[in-house]
Design a protein around this motif. Structure first.
Motif, PDB file in Angstrom:
ATOM      1  N   GLU A 150       4.567   3.760  -6.679  1.00 33.04           N
ATOM      2  CA  GLU A 150       4.452   5.125  -7.185  1.00 33.04           C
ATOM      3  C   GLU A 150       3.085   5.350  -7.824  1.00 33.04           C
ATOM      4  O   GLU A 150       2.452   6.391  -7.616  1.00 33.04           O
ATOM      5  CB  GLU A 150       5.555   5.381  -8.206  1.00 33.04           C
ATOM      6  N   ASP A 161       0.259   8.016  -6.635  1.00 35.71           N
ATOM      7  CA  ASP A 161      -0.314   8.987  -7.571  1.00 35.71           C
ATOM      8  C   ASP A 161      -1.833   8.909  -7.573  1.00 35.71           C
ATOM      9  O   ASP A 161      -2.518   9.932  -7.600  1.00 35.71           O
ATOM     10  CB  ASP A 161       0.212   8.756  -8.993  1.00 35.71           C
ATOM     11  N   ARG A 216      -3.163  10.510  -4.426  1.00 38.07           N
ATOM     12  CA  ARG A 216      -3.083  11.977  -4.503  1.00 38.07           C
ATOM     13  C   ARG A 216      -4.164  12.525  -5.413  1.00 38.07           C
ATOM     14  O   ARG A 216      -4.795  13.543  -5.105  1.00 38.07           O
ATOM     15  CB  ARG A 216      -1.705  12.407  -4.990  1.00 38.07           C
TER      16      ARG A 216
END
Length: 70
Positions: free
Chosen positions: A56, A60, A63
């Motif tokens: 995760e 992140d 992104r």
């Protein structure tokens, strides 16, 4: 996500891993297979959660990097 914000999500998993290691240790010392197996299972569960958290974080970061390039 800042390091401080991550702590509440990762600390319980690290604690669970430590408890699993302790159970496995005492299961080995006391020659109790059930306790050792419980510890190993608890560690595996914690490892899976920690790995999901790492994935995760990487997503992140990607992104955020993509958003910065736009």
């Amino acid at each position: 996500m800042s390091t401080i914000q991550m702590l509440p999500r990762i600390l319980p998993n690290l604690g669970e891993k430590a408890i699993g290691l302790t159970r496995e240790f005492w299961g080995t010392v006391l020659d109790r297979d059930d306790l050792r197996e419980q510890g190993q299972a608890q560690q595996k569960k914690a490892d899976e959660r920690i790995e999901a958290f790492r994935r995760e974080l990487k997503a992140d970061a990607k992104r955020a990097e993509a958003a910065a390039k736009e």
